[in-house]
Design an enzyme around this catalytic site. Structure first.
Site, mmCIF file in Angstrom:
data_model
loop_
_atom_site.group_PDB
_atom_site.id
_atom_site.type_symbol
_atom_site.label_atom_id
_atom_site.label_comp_id
_atom_site.label_asym_id
_atom_site.label_seq_id
_atom_site.Cartn_x
_atom_site.Cartn_y
_atom_site.Cartn_z
ATOM 1 N N ASN A 9 0.878 -1.174 0.000
ATOM 2 C CA ASN A 9 0.000 0.000 0.000
ATOM 3 C C ASN A 9 0.910 1.217 0.000
ATOM 4 O O ASN A 9 1.467 1.570 1.035
ATOM 5 C CB ASN A 9 -0.889 -0.029 1.258
ATOM 6 C CG ASN A 9 -1.669 1.271 1.429
ATOM 7 O OD1 ASN A 9 -1.762 2.070 0.491
ATOM 8 N ND2 ASN A 9 -2.214 1.486 2.616
ATOM 9 N N TRP A 10 1.041 1.828 -1.173
ATOM 10 C CA TRP A 10 1.995 2.934 -1.291
ATOM 11 C C TRP A 10 1.469 4.240 -0.700
ATOM 12 O O TRP A 10 2.200 5.215 -0.615
ATOM 13 C CB TRP A 10 2.360 3.139 -2.765
ATOM 14 C CG TRP A 10 3.385 2.163 -3.264
ATOM 15 C CD1 TRP A 10 4.014 1.180 -2.534
ATOM 16 C CD2 TRP A 10 3.920 2.092 -4.582
ATOM 17 N NE1 TRP A 10 4.901 0.506 -3.316
ATOM 18 C CE2 TRP A 10 4.870 1.038 -4.583
ATOM 19 C CE3 TRP A 10 3.696 2.797 -5.764
ATOM 20 C CZ2 TRP A 10 5.587 0.692 -5.732
ATOM 21 C CZ3 TRP A 10 4.405 2.452 -6.905
ATOM 22 C CH2 TRP A 10 5.349 1.409 -6.886
ATOM 23 N N LYS A 11 0.206 4.284 -0.353
ATOM 24 C CA LYS A 11 -0.383 5.523 0.195
ATOM 25 C C LYS A 11 -0.077 6.683 -0.764
ATOM 26 O O LYS A 11 -0.069 6.476 -1.971
ATOM 27 C CB LYS A 11 0.140 5.776 1.606
ATOM 28 C CG LYS A 11 -0.023 4.528 2.483
ATOM 29 C CD LYS A 11 0.183 4.762 3.936
ATOM 30 C CE LYS A 11 0.026 3.441 4.680
ATOM 31 N NZ LYS A 11 -0.056 3.601 6.116
ATOM 32 N N HIS A 94 -9.579 1.616 4.289
ATOM 33 C CA HIS A 94 -8.348 1.741 5.076
ATOM 34 C C HIS A 94 -8.602 2.699 6.249
ATOM 35 O O HIS A 94 -9.353 3.664 6.120
ATOM 36 C CB HIS A 94 -7.224 2.281 4.185
ATOM 37 C CG HIS A 94 -5.890 2.223 4.856
ATOM 38 N ND1 HIS A 94 -5.489 3.174 5.761
ATOM 39 C CD2 HIS A 94 -4.891 1.307 4.792
ATOM 40 C CE1 HIS A 94 -4.290 2.840 6.222
ATOM 41 N NE2 HIS A 94 -3.908 1.713 5.644
ATOM 42 N N GLU A 96 -6.949 5.037 7.445
ATOM 43 C CA GLU A 96 -6.685 6.462 7.167
ATOM 44 C C GLU A 96 -7.865 7.091 6.444
ATOM 45 O O GLU A 96 -8.197 8.255 6.663
ATOM 46 C CB GLU A 96 -5.382 6.596 6.355
ATOM 47 C CG GLU A 96 -4.166 6.324 7.221
ATOM 48 C CD GLU A 96 -2.965 5.761 6.488
ATOM 49 O OE1 GLU A 96 -2.904 5.832 5.241
ATOM 50 O OE2 GLU A 96 -2.070 5.212 7.175
ATOM 51 N N GLU A 166 -5.940 -4.706 10.294
ATOM 52 C CA GLU A 166 -4.911 -3.704 10.552
ATOM 53 C C GLU A 166 -5.246 -2.938 11.818
ATOM 54 O O GLU A 166 -6.016 -1.961 11.777
ATOM 55 C CB GLU A 166 -4.824 -2.712 9.385
ATOM 56 C CG GLU A 166 -4.413 -3.324 8.072
ATOM 57 C CD GLU A 166 -3.731 -2.307 7.170
ATOM 58 O OE1 GLU A 166 -2.631 -2.596 6.699
ATOM 59 O OE2 GLU A 166 -4.291 -1.217 6.951
ATOM 60 N N GLY A 172 2.184 2.231 10.732
ATOM 61 C CA GLY A 172 3.183 3.288 10.616
ATOM 62 C C GLY A 172 3.881 3.632 11.918
ATOM 63 O O GLY A 172 4.537 4.672 12.018
ATOM 64 N N SER A 212 2.960 -2.148 10.355
ATOM 65 C CA SER A 212 4.398 -2.272 10.653
ATOM 66 C C SER A 212 4.977 -3.639 10.302
ATOM 67 O O SER A 212 5.856 -4.147 11.001
ATOM 68 C CB SER A 212 4.679 -1.910 12.121
ATOM 69 O OG SER A 212 4.341 -0.549 12.351
ATOM 70 N N GLY A 233 2.638 -1.055 4.233
ATOM 71 C CA GLY A 233 2.834 0.329 3.826
ATOM 72 C C GLY A 233 4.303 0.632 3.613
ATOM 73 O O GLY A 233 4.877 0.333 2.565
ATOM 74 N N GLY A 234 4.937 1.194 4.637
ATOM 75 C CA GLY A 234 6.312 1.692 4.543
ATOM 76 C C GLY A 234 7.295 0.719 3.909
ATOM 77 O O GLY A 234 8.089 1.117 3.044
HETATM 78 P P1 PGA Z 1 2.626 0.290 7.565
HETATM 79 O O1 PGA Z 1 1.180 0.571 6.914
HETATM 80 O O2 PGA Z 1 3.107 -1.036 7.002
HETATM 81 O O3 PGA Z 1 3.480 1.440 7.120
HETATM 82 O O4 PGA Z 1 2.439 0.217 9.049
HETATM 83 C C1 PGA Z 1 0.265 -0.474 6.706
HETATM 84 C C2 PGA Z 1 -0.996 0.073 6.079
HETATM 85 O O5 PGA Z 1 -1.412 1.186 6.405
HETATM 86 O O6 PGA Z 1 -1.614 -0.601 5.229
#
Ligand code: PGA
Length: 255
Positions: A9-11, A94, A96, A166, A172, A212, A233-234
């Site tokens: 997930n590149w956001k 998601h 966010e 999640e 994050g 994470s 994500g990251g």
């Molecule tokens: P993260 O994000 O791996 O950076 O914690 C996961 C996500 O939001 O899907």
């Protein structure tokens, strides 16, 4: 046996050029066949990424989608528009988007239905906040999110859904859930799916963990019997790290 699915997930990261550079780096490595690998990129990077990913076996995903096919919805993108450019997956709900863009269980449900009807694989996100966990409400919150998302969905359609558990406090933060804690909630999600559909559908649904996930903690998570992959994500932004995550998923492909 459920095929593990690793989705990046590149956001709101990477221009089309940066996405192409990422994909170019994947061409040097043969990714394992037994793992479904996906990148969910910003909308504007999708066309370039589609081309650049050709031959890598990595699928293309969006990070959001609207529930109507077309109409006066300024700024939105529909399922047929995504399908027209080769997108196969869409992240829905998601945390966010729930927190900053007013997504609710109701809009998540509508998007899920539209994705299934239009032939996209939805990756539906659920998870509790830190406050909810501390109040001992994790299962209650997650059950409600899963029930509302899947309400009225046929067993056949539900089997195509990917659920991502999640925990909001793990996203994050560098503080992933322990494999045991993630497994407990994910097994509970599977039971919830069984109660909404049937045992064989619940056994077929893929449920990822997200929050994470890194190359050095993915193995213990995927070793758990109910965890079928990760939403990352990251650690999905760097090609070498993404490759390690996908390779780690193959190493445990013996369940
Ligand atoms: P993260 O994000 O791996 O950076 O914690 C996961 C996500 O939001 O899907």
């Amino acid at each position: 046996m459920r095929t593990p699915v690793i989705a990046g997930n590149w956001k709101m990261y990477k221009t089309p050029e940066e996405a192409e550079a990422f994909a170019a780096a994947l061409h040097d490595t043969r990714l394992p066949d037994g793992v479904e690998a996906v990148i969910c990129a910003p909308f504007v990077a999708l066309p370039a990424l589609r081309k650049a990913l050709e031959g890598t076996g990595v699928g293309l995903g969006a990070q959001n989608v609207h529930w109507e096919r077309e109409g006066a919805f300024t700024g939105e993108i529909s399922v047929p528009m995504l399908r027209a450019i080769g997108v196969k997956y869409a992240i829905i709900g998601h945390s966010e988007r729930r927190a900053y863009f007013a997504e609710t269980d109701e809009t998540v449900h509508r998007k899920l239905k539209a994705a299934l009807a239009g032939g996209l694989v939805p990756i539906v996100c659920v998870g509790e906040t830190l406050e909810e966990r501390e109040q001992g409400r994790t299962k209650e919150v997650v059950r409600q999110q899963v029930e509302k998302a899947l309400q009225g969905i046929s067993a056949e359609d539900a089997a195509r859904v990917i659920i991502a558990y999640e925990p909001v406090w793990a996203i994050g933060t560098g503080r992933a859930a322990t494999a045991q804690d993630a497994e407990e909630v994910i097994a509970f999600i599977r039971d919830t799916v069984a109660s909404l559909t049937d045992a064989s559908t619940a056994a077929a649904v893929r449920i990822q963990y997200g929050g994470s996930v890194k190359p050095d903690n993915i193995r213990e998570l995927l070793d758990m019997p109910n965890i079928d992959g990760a939403l990352v994500g990251g650690a999905s932004l760097d090609p070498a790290s993404f490759i390690k995550l996908v390779q780690a998923a193959e190493a445990g492909d013996d369940r």
